[in-house]
Design an enzyme around this catalytic site. Sequence first.
Site, PDB file in Angstrom:
ATOM      1  N   ASN A   9      89.269  14.639 116.841  1.00 40.39           N
ATOM      2  CA  ASN A   9      88.361  13.791 115.751  1.00 40.39           C
ATOM      3  C   ASN A   9      87.734  12.372 116.612  1.00 40.39           C
ATOM      4  O   ASN A   9      88.316  11.709 116.678  1.00 40.39           O
ATOM      5  CB  ASN A   9      89.327  13.403 114.338  1.00 40.39           C
ATOM      6  CG  ASN A   9      88.411  12.609 113.542  1.00 40.39           C
ATOM      7  OD1 ASN A   9      87.297  12.467 113.730  1.00 40.39           O
ATOM      8  ND2 ASN A   9      89.131  11.985 112.689  1.00 40.39           N
ATOM      9  N   LYS A  11      85.426  10.770 115.511  1.00 42.53           N
ATOM     10  CA  LYS A  11      85.220   9.728 114.547  1.00 42.53           C
ATOM     11  C   LYS A  11      83.646   9.392 114.653  1.00 42.53           C
ATOM     12  O   LYS A  11      82.952  10.188 115.182  1.00 42.53           O
ATOM     13  CB  LYS A  11      86.014   8.535 114.795  1.00 42.53           C
ATOM     14  CG  LYS A  11      87.553   8.959 114.416  1.00 42.53           C
ATOM     15  CD  LYS A  11      88.543   8.048 113.989  1.00 42.53           C
ATOM     16  CE  LYS A  11      90.060   8.639 114.072  1.00 42.53           C
ATOM     17  NZ  LYS A  11      91.087   7.439 113.636  1.00 42.53           N
ATOM     18  N   HIS A 100      90.457  12.309 105.017  1.00 40.81           N
ATOM     19  CA  HIS A 100      90.979  11.569 106.066  1.00 40.81           C
ATOM     20  C   HIS A 100      91.226  10.236 105.652  1.00 40.81           C
ATOM     21  O   HIS A 100      90.597   9.647 104.899  1.00 40.81           O
ATOM     22  CB  HIS A 100      89.853  11.339 107.400  1.00 40.81           C
ATOM     23  CG  HIS A 100      90.272  10.881 108.529  1.00 40.81           C
ATOM     24  ND1 HIS A 100      90.575   9.445 108.710  1.00 40.81           N
ATOM     25  CD2 HIS A 100      91.102  11.046 109.562  1.00 40.81           C
ATOM     26  CE1 HIS A 100      91.083   9.045 109.718  1.00 40.81           C
ATOM     27  NE2 HIS A 100      91.650  10.208 110.619  1.00 40.81           N
ATOM     28  N   GLU A 102      90.260   7.231 106.530  1.00 36.44           N
ATOM     29  CA  GLU A 102      89.028   6.388 106.704  1.00 36.44           C
ATOM     30  C   GLU A 102      88.181   6.557 105.541  1.00 36.44           C
ATOM     31  O   GLU A 102      87.510   5.957 105.067  1.00 36.44           O
ATOM     32  CB  GLU A 102      88.673   6.451 108.183  1.00 36.44           C
ATOM     33  CG  GLU A 102      89.332   5.740 109.095  1.00 36.44           C
ATOM     34  CD  GLU A 102      89.495   6.400 110.548  1.00 36.44           C
ATOM     35  OE1 GLU A 102      88.645   7.189 110.984  1.00 36.44           O
ATOM     36  OE2 GLU A 102      90.572   6.095 111.208  1.00 36.44           O
ATOM     37  N   GLU A 172      98.734  12.037 108.356  1.00 36.85           N
ATOM     38  CA  GLU A 172      98.580  10.839 109.412  1.00 36.85           C
ATOM     39  C   GLU A 172      98.968   9.528 108.623  1.00 36.85           C
ATOM     40  O   GLU A 172      98.405   8.942 107.814  1.00 36.85           O
ATOM     41  CB  GLU A 172      96.922  10.860 109.578  1.00 36.85           C
ATOM     42  CG  GLU A 172      96.701  12.050 110.251  1.00 36.85           C
ATOM     43  CD  GLU A 172      95.049  11.746 110.705  1.00 36.85           C
ATOM     44  OE1 GLU A 172      95.047  12.073 111.947  1.00 36.85           O
ATOM     45  OE2 GLU A 172      94.215  11.322 110.166  1.00 36.85           O
ATOM     46  N   GLY A 178      95.010   4.447 115.212  1.00 37.24           N
ATOM     47  CA  GLY A 178      94.218   3.689 116.029  1.00 37.24           C
ATOM     48  C   GLY A 178      95.106   2.586 116.354  1.00 37.24           C
ATOM     49  O   GLY A 178      94.657   1.274 116.802  1.00 37.24           O
ATOM     50  N   SER A 218      97.911   7.883 116.616  1.00 41.09           N
ATOM     51  CA  SER A 218      98.069   7.501 118.142  1.00 41.09           C
ATOM     52  C   SER A 218      98.774   8.354 118.949  1.00 41.09           C
ATOM     53  O   SER A 218      99.755   8.321 119.662  1.00 41.09           O
ATOM     54  CB  SER A 218      98.978   6.141 117.835  1.00 41.09           C
ATOM     55  OG  SER A 218      98.148   5.382 117.235  1.00 41.09           O
TER      56      SER A 218
HETATM   57  P1  13P Z   1      94.097   7.891 116.684  1.00 39.41           P
HETATM   58  O1  13P Z   1      94.462   8.998 117.436  1.00 39.41           O
HETATM   59  O2  13P Z   1      93.111   7.099 117.346  1.00 39.41           O
HETATM   60  O3  13P Z   1      95.352   6.962 116.277  1.00 39.41           O
HETATM   61  O4  13P Z   1      93.452   8.449 115.304  1.00 39.41           O
HETATM   62  C1  13P Z   1      94.302   9.320 114.640  1.00 39.41           C
HETATM   63  C2  13P Z   1      93.326  10.001 113.498  1.00 39.41           C
HETATM   64  O5  13P Z   1      92.843   9.445 112.729  1.00 39.41           O
HETATM   65  C3  13P Z   1      93.014  11.254 113.556  1.00 39.41           C
HETATM   66  O6  13P Z   1      92.234  11.928 112.806  1.00 39.41           O
END
Ligand code: 13P
Length: 257
Positions: A9, A11, A100, A102, A172, A178, A218
């Site tokens: 992903n 982002k 997701h 976010e 997640e 993150g 992460s």
């Molecule tokens: P990170 O791997 O940067 O923690 O993000 C995880 C994520 O949100 C994948 O969709």
Amino acid sequence: MRRKLFAANWKMNLDPVAARDLVKAIRAELDPELGALGKEREVMIAPPAILIPAVQQELAGSAIALGAQNMYFEDHGAFTGEISAPMLKAFGVTHVILGHSERRHVFGETDELINKKVKAALRHDLTPILCIGETLAQREAGDTTKTLTNQLLNGLQELDCAQIARVVIAYEPVWAIGTGKNATPDQAQTEHRALRGVLIERADEDTAHNIRILYGGSVTAENVDSLMSKPDIDGALVGGASLRAESFVRIVRALKL
Ligand code: 13P
């Protein structure tokens, strides 16, 4: 055996040049292996929507699948700024990340909206990756199981077993995204097992056994092996570590070196 899925992903990162370079670097490493690995693991890359055409071109002839990070549930119409399932399909997209954290927390998406998107994805033969996860406050309040169960059941509303079997779940934890602070393999395994239990109740044994539950939050080249060694963790949804070929390739090779 559930086929493991390793999903990138990206982002809201990269530009067309950097995206093409990254795909080239990933293909150089993984293409020669994916024939053999393809039976047991699947790889997907979800770039920002505007980079999908460039990544589609760059993935031509590869076994790596193309994904989207979001979509709207209507097929077309007056929905300024949105992109539909048929549009994604026209550019070779086969998977779509939905719900997701976010999208939930920054853009206010509700379970009800996410459920409509899951149904739209299935209607158009896209594989939905339904994301669920608890916040730190919910975990500390002892509400993890309740939160995950609600998000899962609400996301799957009105689906029959055959449809549920086509969904990929991604656990997640919001506090792990993150932050560099992943759920421990045992913590993740506990939640994944509990989710499979919920799926047995909601669907049936077979469906629950066959559905893939990814872990995200992460994931790195360093922690992926211990996470993937757990019996109910069927792959990873990777953010930050998917933006460098070296780390993403290592993640796809989990438990193989
Ligand atoms: P990170 O791997 O940067 O923690 O993000 C995880 C994520 O949100 C994948 O969709």
